[in-house]
Design a protein around this motif. Structure first.
Motif: not given
Length: 168
Positions: A46-49, A57-65, A125-131
């Motif tokens: 939600a914070a990332a819009g 979401f979890r799979l996308l982040v893992m694939i990116e990382r 998502l990274d920007q929202a995580r940082a906030r």
């Protein structure tokens, strides 16, 4: 007598290490528990819009990382069934968030790779995580945050190396 003192000193150190490892293990359990709570994923999404199912979401982040990554390894890393992850990866591909390609070393393996649209989403998502992280680290001195990142990165790399080297 000297042997007894040496054994006692060793037992004291063993006890101290044991207590530290119990404390570390407890902290890791708390950390994993907090990170695995669905409401935290929902809050970040939600914070990332971003509009994305939590499982995707979890799979996308893992694939990116860690990508490019095959479905079998991805399923192992997220602790899910291969067939479920395979279907979810297909959904990410249909959404144009990832692409799939053959593995250069093993043509039987198709790897998931982040696509430009998926990268844009993980950046939000990274920007929202940082906030959100600013709330956690609000009262921490910068050197403590840097030390945490340095030590946790080292610990994770050493732990992964140990797990990868283990038989089976």
């Amino acid at each position: 007598m000297e042997g007894t003192l040496m054994a006692s000193a060793g037992n004291v150190q063993d006890t101290h290490i044991h207590e530290r490892m119990r404390a570390l293990h407890g902290a890791l359990i708390t950390l994993v528990s907090v990170m695995n709570r669905p409401r935290n994923d929902q809050r970040l999404i939600a914070a990332a819009g971003v509009r994305l199912d939590q499982a995707l979401f979890r799979l996308l982040v893992m694939i990116e990382r860690v990508g490019p990554i095959g479905v079998v390894e991805l399923a192992d890393r997220v602790g899910r069934d291969y067939t479920t992850v395979s279907r979810q990866v297909a959904r990410l591909e249909a959404m144009e968030l990832i692409t799939r390609r053959g593995n250069p070393q093993d043509r039987r393996i198709r790897e998931a790779v982040i696509a430009p649209r998926g990268k844009a989403m993980t950046e939000r998502l990274d920007q929202a995580r940082a906030r959100l992280a600013r709330e956690v680290f609000r009262d921490w001195p910068e050197r403590d945050v840097e030390e945490l990142v340095r030590l946790l990165t080292r610990f994770a790399a050493d732990l992964e190396r140990l797990v990868e080297a283990a038989p089976g």
